[in-house]
Design a protein around this motif. Structure first.
Motif, mmCIF file in Angstrom:
data_model
loop_
_atom_site.group_PDB
_atom_site.id
_atom_site.type_symbol
_atom_site.label_atom_id
_atom_site.label_comp_id
_atom_site.label_asym_id
_atom_site.label_seq_id
_atom_site.Cartn_x
_atom_site.Cartn_y
_atom_site.Cartn_z
ATOM 1 N N SER A 56 23.336 53.415 35.837
ATOM 2 C CA SER A 56 23.505 51.963 35.747
ATOM 3 C C SER A 56 23.349 51.443 34.328
ATOM 4 O O SER A 56 23.729 50.324 34.031
ATOM 5 C CB SER A 56 22.479 51.263 36.648
ATOM 6 O OG SER A 56 21.160 51.591 36.251
ATOM 7 N N GLY A 57 22.729 52.230 33.459
ATOM 8 C CA GLY A 57 22.506 51.774 32.088
ATOM 9 C C GLY A 57 22.552 52.934 31.123
ATOM 10 O O GLY A 57 22.440 54.106 31.520
ATOM 11 N N LEU A 58 22.699 52.615 29.867
ATOM 12 C CA LEU A 58 22.881 53.626 28.829
ATOM 13 C C LEU A 58 21.743 54.639 28.786
ATOM 14 O O LEU A 58 21.959 55.826 28.548
ATOM 15 C CB LEU A 58 23.013 52.926 27.465
ATOM 16 C CG LEU A 58 23.240 53.823 26.243
ATOM 17 C CD1 LEU A 58 24.539 54.616 26.395
ATOM 18 C CD2 LEU A 58 23.258 52.976 24.980
ATOM 19 N N TYR A 59 20.510 54.172 29.034
ATOM 20 C CA TYR A 59 19.350 55.040 28.860
ATOM 21 C C TYR A 59 18.735 55.517 30.180
ATOM 22 O O TYR A 59 17.627 56.049 30.189
ATOM 23 C CB TYR A 59 18.275 54.306 28.051
ATOM 24 C CG TYR A 59 18.757 53.866 26.695
ATOM 25 C CD1 TYR A 59 19.020 54.797 25.694
ATOM 26 C CD2 TYR A 59 18.956 52.512 26.411
ATOM 27 C CE1 TYR A 59 19.475 54.401 24.446
ATOM 28 C CE2 TYR A 59 19.406 52.108 25.164
ATOM 29 C CZ TYR A 59 19.661 53.053 24.177
ATOM 30 O OH TYR A 59 20.111 52.663 22.946
ATOM 31 N N LYS A 60 19.453 55.344 31.276
ATOM 32 C CA LYS A 60 18.873 55.665 32.579
ATOM 33 C C LYS A 60 18.586 57.153 32.746
ATOM 34 O O LYS A 60 17.671 57.529 33.484
ATOM 35 C CB LYS A 60 19.815 55.175 33.701
ATOM 36 C CG LYS A 60 19.201 55.211 35.091
ATOM 37 C CD LYS A 60 17.980 54.319 35.176
ATOM 38 C CE LYS A 60 17.365 54.360 36.560
ATOM 39 N NZ LYS A 60 16.124 53.577 36.626
ATOM 40 N N ASP A 61 19.318 58.014 32.083
ATOM 41 C CA ASP A 61 19.080 59.456 32.214
ATOM 42 C C ASP A 61 18.441 60.044 30.958
ATOM 43 O O ASP A 61 18.630 61.215 30.641
ATOM 44 C CB ASP A 61 20.382 60.190 32.530
ATOM 45 C CG ASP A 61 21.388 60.125 31.382
ATOM 46 O OD1 ASP A 61 21.267 59.198 30.547
ATOM 47 O OD2 ASP A 61 22.266 60.999 31.314
ATOM 48 N N ILE A 62 17.664 59.215 30.274
ATOM 49 C CA ILE A 62 17.004 59.683 29.067
ATOM 50 C C ILE A 62 16.085 60.863 29.403
ATOM 51 O O ILE A 62 15.443 60.885 30.465
ATOM 52 C CB ILE A 62 16.215 58.520 28.419
ATOM 53 C CG1 ILE A 62 15.858 58.834 26.966
ATOM 54 C CG2 ILE A 62 14.976 58.152 29.218
ATOM 55 C CD1 ILE A 62 15.353 57.625 26.186
ATOM 56 N N LEU A 63 16.066 61.864 28.553
ATOM 57 C CA LEU A 63 15.320 63.115 28.737
ATOM 58 C C LEU A 63 15.879 63.970 29.876
ATOM 59 O O LEU A 63 15.170 64.811 30.430
ATOM 60 C CB LEU A 63 13.828 62.854 28.964
ATOM 61 C CG LEU A 63 13.004 62.517 27.712
ATOM 62 C CD1 LEU A 63 11.576 62.185 28.087
ATOM 63 C CD2 LEU A 63 13.020 63.664 26.708
ATOM 64 N N SER A 64 17.116 63.761 30.210
ATOM 65 C CA SER A 64 17.759 64.625 31.196
ATOM 66 C C SER A 64 17.777 66.056 30.658
ATOM 67 O O SER A 64 18.064 66.272 29.472
ATOM 68 C CB SER A 64 19.190 64.151 31.461
ATOM 69 O OG SER A 64 19.831 65.006 32.368
ATOM 70 N N PRO A 65 17.465 67.066 31.484
ATOM 71 C CA PRO A 65 17.347 68.444 30.976
ATOM 72 C C PRO A 65 18.669 69.104 30.607
ATOM 73 O O PRO A 65 18.677 70.183 30.019
ATOM 74 C CB PRO A 65 16.689 69.178 32.146
ATOM 75 C CG PRO A 65 17.111 68.412 33.356
ATOM 76 C CD PRO A 65 17.131 66.978 32.916
ATOM 77 N N ASP A 66 19.794 68.478 30.951
ATOM 78 C CA ASP A 66 21.081 69.132 30.688
ATOM 79 C C ASP A 66 21.727 68.719 29.369
ATOM 80 O O ASP A 66 22.865 69.084 29.091
ATOM 81 C CB ASP A 66 22.056 68.848 31.842
ATOM 82 C CG ASP A 66 22.400 67.378 31.971
ATOM 83 O OD1 ASP A 66 21.520 66.544 31.694
ATOM 84 O OD2 ASP A 66 23.542 67.066 32.348
ATOM 85 N N ARG A 67 20.989 67.971 28.539
ATOM 86 C CA ARG A 67 21.561 67.584 27.244
ATOM 87 C C ARG A 67 20.437 67.236 26.270
ATOM 88 O O ARG A 67 19.291 66.977 26.673
ATOM 89 C CB ARG A 67 22.491 66.379 27.400
ATOM 90 C CG ARG A 67 21.800 65.100 27.877
ATOM 91 C CD ARG A 67 22.773 63.932 27.942
ATOM 92 N NE ARG A 67 22.142 62.702 28.399
ATOM 93 C CZ ARG A 67 21.422 61.901 27.618
ATOM 94 N NH1 ARG A 67 21.237 62.193 26.345
ATOM 95 N NH2 ARG A 67 20.893 60.800 28.114
ATOM 96 N N ALA A 68 20.777 67.223 24.992
ATOM 97 C CA ALA A 68 19.820 66.854 23.951
ATOM 98 C C ALA A 68 19.700 65.336 23.859
ATOM 99 O O ALA A 68 20.594 64.600 24.306
ATOM 100 C CB ALA A 68 20.256 67.432 22.615
ATOM 101 N N LEU A 69 18.627 64.866 23.266
ATOM 102 C CA LEU A 69 18.449 63.442 23.034
ATOM 103 C C LEU A 69 19.427 62.949 21.976
ATOM 104 O O LEU A 69 19.729 63.664 21.010
ATOM 105 C CB LEU A 69 17.034 63.151 22.540
ATOM 106 C CG LEU A 69 15.884 63.160 23.543
ATOM 107 C CD1 LEU A 69 14.563 63.050 22.787
ATOM 108 C CD2 LEU A 69 16.019 62.017 24.533
#
Length: 270
Positions: free
Chosen positions: A134-147
């Motif tokens: 729903s927002g740009l930062y909703k999946d922050i720290l997702s394990p499948d990508r870097a910050l």
């Protein structure tokens, strides 16, 4: 007539132990015990801390509960055991006085937040995530990508805010200026002897030394006043089996690592 467990205890001393990582169950047990000490009007509390710290919110709630108890006139002395670091320090500075052994590991004032970037591993085994947010930062720290750079800046702001709260609590509790605390609040650990030089603790000594100090502050008999234990953690029968304590410790460490991933922590992680 009051219930027996609510009888007034104006000539006794209470004791509460905070042991291991500070998390929800610890907070529930300790805050409940502090409430019981307040209800029974104990004039003194010996707070034994042997903890590397833990979650921010749980540490803050215990700190606040100690403050409420002190506002009722209870004299609180913290006794640092083998280790009282990070969140353990935050809880401890709510006490009126702090006693530590010369070799106690303490300090580690700061905040840590970790996530797991396993994108390369997932790529090697052919797993990818499809994300709808729903927002740009909703999946922050997702394990499948870097910050991203923006995400890192956002999280650094969160850490800085939490760090400022920590520094303020230490400065207030220890009667130090903000700048003095920040000079040593960079995550490093100290021995009890070093902590005393910095003003982080008041006296060097064991738990018996802390008990006598609490008795003096409350005007109790140092020789005769023995603490009444509150909030005793439940012991499991499995802990009596040889080798099970080590296994349980490893299991707890792994569980906490998984449960606390992505959370700001006041925790010493050597």
């Amino acid at each position: 007539m009051p219930w027996p467990w609510r009888r007034k205890s104006r000539k006794s001393m209470a004791r509460i132990v905070i042991e291991g990582a500070i998390s929800g169950p610890t907070r529930e047990r300790v805050v409940k015990a502090l409430r019981q000490v307040e209800e029974r009007e104990f004039p003194a509390l010996l707070l034994r801390i042997d903890s590397p710290g833990g979650t921010v919110g749980d540490s803050q709630e215990i700190h606040a509960a100690i403050g409420r108890l002190r506002s009722k006139g209870c004299r609180v002395v913290a006794s640092f055991g083998n280790i009282s670091a990070s969140g353990g320090v935050y809880v401890g500075v709510a006490a009126e006085k702090i006693v530590a052994n010369p070799g106690t590991i303490t300090g580690s004032i700061g905040v840590i937040l970790r996530g797991n970037n396993i994108s390369k591993l997932l790529e090697r085994i052919g797993i990818s995530f499809e994300t709808v947010k729903s927002g740009l930062y909703k999946d922050i720290l997702s394990p499948d990508r870097a910050l991203t750079a923006d995400e890192r800046e956002l999280l650094q702001g969160l850490i800085d805010s939490s760090y400022g709260q920590f520094v303020d609590a230490v400065a207030t509790g220890r009667g130090l200026s903000d700048s003095v605390v920040r000079a040593f609040a960079d995550g490093r650990v100290f021995s009890g002897a070093q902590a005393m030089e910095l003003g982080l603790i008041d006296e060097l000594g064991d738990e018996e030394h802390a008990r006598r100090l609490a008795a003096r502050l409350a005007g109790l008999d140092e020789e005769k006043t023995q603490p009444v234990l509150f909030g005793k953690p439940q012991k499991r029968l499995a802990g009596l089996i040889p080798g099970r304590n080590m296994l349980r410790g490893l299991q707890q460490a792994l569980s906490l690592e998984l449960a606390w991933c992505g959370q700001p922590l006041w925790l010493w992680r050597p």
